[in-house]
Design a protein around this motif. Structure first.
Motif, PDB file in Angstrom:
ATOM      1  N   ASN A 154       0.815  -1.247   0.000  1.00 50.25           N
ATOM      2  CA  ASN A 154      -0.215  -0.128  -0.121  1.00 50.25           C
ATOM      3  C   ASN A 154       0.762   1.447  -0.085  1.00 50.25           C
ATOM      4  N   GLU A 155       1.898   1.154   0.345  1.00 52.03           N
ATOM      5  CA  GLU A 155       2.965   2.372   0.431  1.00 52.03           C
ATOM      6  C   GLU A 155       3.825   2.436  -0.597  1.00 52.03           C
ATOM      7  N   THR A 156       2.984   2.546  -1.720  1.00 57.01           N
ATOM      8  CA  THR A 156       3.987   2.799  -3.111  1.00 57.01           C
ATOM      9  C   THR A 156       2.935   3.835  -4.088  1.00 57.01           C
ATOM     10  N   GLY A 157       3.522   4.297  -5.235  1.00 52.17           N
ATOM     11  CA  GLY A 157       2.791   5.257  -5.884  1.00 52.17           C
ATOM     12  C   GLY A 157       2.399   6.493  -5.212  1.00 52.17           C
ATOM     13  N   MET A 158       1.124   6.887  -5.099  1.00 50.47           N
ATOM     14  CA  MET A 158       0.737   7.852  -4.096  1.00 50.47           C
ATOM     15  C   MET A 158      -0.002   7.074  -2.794  1.00 50.47           C
ATOM     16  N   ALA A 159       0.522   7.487  -1.660  1.00 51.35           N
ATOM     17  CA  ALA A 159      -0.310   6.823  -0.474  1.00 51.35           C
ATOM     18  C   ALA A 159      -0.469   7.602   0.634  1.00 51.35           C
ATOM     19  N   PHE A 160      -1.485   7.241   1.591  1.00 48.55           N
ATOM     20  CA  PHE A 160      -1.788   7.914   2.698  1.00 48.55           C
ATOM     21  C   PHE A 160      -1.759   7.167   3.996  1.00 48.55           C
ATOM     22  N   HIS A 167      -2.575   3.501   3.000  1.00 47.81           N
ATOM     23  CA  HIS A 167      -4.029   3.135   2.225  1.00 47.81           C
ATOM     24  C   HIS A 167      -3.437   3.684   0.923  1.00 47.81           C
ATOM     25  N   HIS A 168      -3.379   2.675  -0.281  1.00 53.02           N
ATOM     26  CA  HIS A 168      -3.194   3.117  -1.401  1.00 53.02           C
ATOM     27  C   HIS A 168      -4.130   3.919  -2.292  1.00 53.02           C
ATOM     28  N   ILE A 169      -3.526   5.115  -2.845  1.00 54.77           N
ATOM     29  CA  ILE A 169      -4.293   6.000  -3.505  1.00 54.77           C
ATOM     30  C   ILE A 169      -4.258   6.113  -4.898  1.00 54.77           C
ATOM     31  N   TRP A 170      -2.914   6.004  -5.750  1.00 54.17           N
ATOM     32  CA  TRP A 170      -2.572   6.056  -6.943  1.00 54.17           C
ATOM     33  C   TRP A 170      -1.455   4.926  -7.409  1.00 54.17           C
ATOM     34  N   GLU A 260      -5.002   2.397 -13.404  1.00 55.60           N
ATOM     35  CA  GLU A 260      -5.956   1.564 -12.383  1.00 55.60           C
ATOM     36  C   GLU A 260      -5.318   1.692 -10.960  1.00 55.60           C
ATOM     37  N   PRO A 261      -6.044   2.868 -10.537  1.00 57.16           N
ATOM     38  CA  PRO A 261      -5.265   3.172  -9.064  1.00 57.16           C
ATOM     39  C   PRO A 261      -5.317   2.247  -7.967  1.00 57.16           C
ATOM     40  N   TRP A 262      -6.420   1.392  -7.913  1.00 53.36           N
ATOM     41  CA  TRP A 262      -6.496   0.329  -6.730  1.00 53.36           C
ATOM     42  C   TRP A 262      -6.672   1.262  -5.515  1.00 53.36           C
ATOM     43  N   VAL A 263      -7.609   2.046  -5.395  1.00 53.58           N
ATOM     44  CA  VAL A 263      -7.773   2.990  -4.364  1.00 53.58           C
ATOM     45  C   VAL A 263      -8.365   2.061  -2.907  1.00 53.58           C
ATOM     46  N   GLY A 264      -7.535   2.224  -2.060  1.00 57.16           N
ATOM     47  CA  GLY A 264      -7.686   1.401  -0.675  1.00 57.16           C
ATOM     48  C   GLY A 264      -6.628   0.506  -0.471  1.00 57.16           C
ATOM     49  N   ASN A 265      -6.587  -0.464  -1.408  1.00 54.98           N
ATOM     50  CA  ASN A 265      -5.358  -1.530  -1.337  1.00 54.98           C
ATOM     51  C   ASN A 265      -4.855  -1.638  -2.493  1.00 54.98           C
ATOM     52  N   TYR A 266      -3.624  -2.144  -2.613  1.00 52.21           N
ATOM     53  CA  TYR A 266      -2.706  -2.406  -3.677  1.00 52.21           C
ATOM     54  C   TYR A 266      -3.062  -3.569  -4.196  1.00 52.21           C
ATOM     55  N   GLY A 267      -3.371  -3.558  -5.489  1.00 50.51           N
ATOM     56  CA  GLY A 267      -3.303  -4.869  -6.099  1.00 50.51           C
ATOM     57  C   GLY A 267      -4.831  -5.322  -6.477  1.00 50.51           C
ATOM     58  N   GLY A 313     -13.963   4.300   2.184  1.00 49.91           N
ATOM     59  CA  GLY A 313     -14.642   5.670   1.733  1.00 49.91           C
ATOM     60  C   GLY A 313     -13.522   6.339   1.158  1.00 49.91           C
ATOM     61  N   LEU A 314     -12.168   6.080   1.107  1.00 46.70           N
ATOM     62  CA  LEU A 314     -11.222   6.857   0.699  1.00 46.70           C
ATOM     63  C   LEU A 314     -11.346   7.054  -1.044  1.00 46.70           C
ATOM     64  N   ALA A 315     -10.919   8.370  -1.323  1.00 43.91           N
ATOM     65  CA  ALA A 315     -11.230   8.545  -2.873  1.00 43.91           C
ATOM     66  C   ALA A 315      -9.898   9.532  -3.201  1.00 43.91           C
ATOM     67  N   ASN A 316      -9.580   9.187  -4.455  1.00 43.53           N
ATOM     68  CA  ASN A 316      -8.546   9.954  -5.340  1.00 43.53           C
ATOM     69  C   ASN A 316      -9.422  10.869  -6.234  1.00 43.53           C
ATOM     70  N   PHE A 317      -8.536  11.632  -6.990  1.00 40.86           N
ATOM     71  CA  PHE A 317      -8.940  12.689  -8.100  1.00 40.86           C
ATOM     72  C   PHE A 317      -8.011  12.818  -8.872  1.00 40.86           C
TER      73      PHE A 317
END
Length: 409
Positions: A154-160, A167-170, A260-267, A313-317
């Motif tokens: 989850n701590e890859t790309g863009m993460a929170f 939490h994976h975001i992008w 394909e951002p996989w918001v919340g969980n990587y993969g 409920g996390l979201a990207n934009f």
């Protein structure tokens, strides 16, 4: 996806050269070695090569983990040789590492409440196993930094980081350009010539990075300058792209930015459903660009795919601004195609729920530049409803261009 458990040792920097020599002697006695030197000084990593040889690297990228045999990370005391590190303290702040030589690094934006937003740049292998260099979202932290807290990919790309977990975001960006004479001749960033990068501004509250690239479209040379602006305490980045025809003939292009951002969980794309200012987007289709200037995914559960609303409920934009906006923006289960909204094809693929911005076909006359401005990050939440809320991403392009002029761009 859990990170594979592998042998881990920590060595002072002064012993790395001796250790490297010993490794070379030992392994050279039984097999031939191949080396990949980034100049990052993160340690020594031995990987299983695709051709039966061993590969020795001084850093790991996302995509290396399954081939990793042995890790000998070292504390990053020599980063001043090739990179830039900022470690401000107190209040909202930015910390970063950037290696000018190959255009890679990461940026951490810390908020006053203790949360963190991470952006990794060109720290990944693309689908062809190639390395990108410059300001392209993707990859993970250096090995010696990730082991202290990292629990998953989850701590890859863009993460929170919410104070307790990541939490994976992008994910790694799916970006490419092709000549308008042959849209199928796709060139990913790893195929572009890297011309260098710079830290244009670095304060505890604002960071500006730049990278330059070159490629040909139908034999016509085209340059691309990319700039990323980070602000302390925010959970998004502003990406400015300037593409210029530096040849003597006109040329044209198609350009795509997607994920394909996989918001919340990587993969996993399960639970991801599109969202815009009007509400949720449960089906494949393109957006009305007269009404919409941004879109994203929210980890909420797509009823059209039979999913329940037991998500985080996390979201990207991603928001498109500036003088040149996309010609098409669409949600789909596959990059490169989408069904009409009236067909009511649910966004339901377990891994590949994508959002794609596409420009083109566009003509570039000699000397002409096209400028794209994108804001990419994580959404806030409505305090009463919990529904995603796009943050204010106001950006003064004219002032930024004046700033670039002072930097020689």
């Amino acid at each position: 996806m859990a990170i594979p458990q592998i042998p881990l040792f920590r060595w002072p920097k002064r012993r790395l050269f001796t250790l490297a020599a010993l490794l070379v002697v030992v392994f050279a006695a039984v097999t031939s070695l191949r080396f990949r030197y980034y100049g990052h000084w993160q340690g020594i990593y031995i990987l299983r090569g695709v051709d039966g040889h061993y590969l020795v690297k001084d850093d790991l990228l996302l995509g290396d983990e399954n081939a990793l045999l042995l890790a000998l990370p070292a504390e990053p005391v020599f980063r001043f040789l090739n990179g830039n590190v900022s470690h401000a303290t107190g209040g909202p702040r930015l910390e970063y590492e950037w290696f000018r030589r190959d255009g890679s690094g990461f940026v951490r934006s810390f908020a006053a409440d203790g949360t963190e937003y991470l952006t990794c740049l060109s720290r990944y292998l693309d689908s062809g196993g190639k390395e990108s260099r410059g300001l392209f979202v993707g990859g993970g932290l250096p090995f010696d930094l990730e082991r202290d807290r990292r629990q998953s990919m989850n701590e890859t790309g863009m993460a929170f980081f919410d104070g307790a977990s990541w939490h994976h975001i992008w994910c790694n960006v799916n970006e490419a350009i092709s000549p308008w004479s042959n849209p199928a001749a796709v060139m990913p960033p790893s195929a572009w010539k890297y011309r260098g990068s710079r830290v244009l501004e670095s304060t505890p509250r604002r960071l500006v990075l730049g990278s330059s690239h070159w490629f040909e479209l139908d034999g016509v040379p085209v340059s691309m300058d990319r700039f990323m602006i980070f602000r302390a305490g925010t959970r998004y980045v502003t990406l400015v792209i300037r593409m210029t025809n530096i040849g003597t003939q006109p040329t044209g292009y198609f350009y795509v930015y997607g994920d394909e951002p996989w918001v919340g969980n990587y993969g996993s794309a399960e639970g991801n459903v599109g969202w815009v200012v009007d509400g949720l987007v449960p089906y494949e289709g393109s957006l009305d660009l007269k009404r919409h200037s941004w879109a994203g995914y929210v980890d909420y559960g797509n009823e059209a795919a039979g999913e329940t609303h037991d998500r985080n409920g996390l979201a990207n934009f991603i928001e498109w601004q500036g003088p040149v906006t996309p010609d098409t923006v669409y949600f789909s289960n596959r990059i490169g195609t989408f069904a009409n909204v009236s067909a009511r094809v649910p966004l339901s693929h377990p891994q590949n729920r994508v959002i794609v911005l596409q420009w083109g076909p566009r003509l570039l006359a000699p000397g002409q530049s096209d400028i794209f401005v994108l804001s990419i990050g994580m959404a806030d939440r409505e305090p009463n409803t919990g529904f995603p809320l796009k943050p204010d991403t106001s950006f003064d392009l004219a002032s930024f261009q004046q700033f670039l002029a002072t930097q020689g761009f």
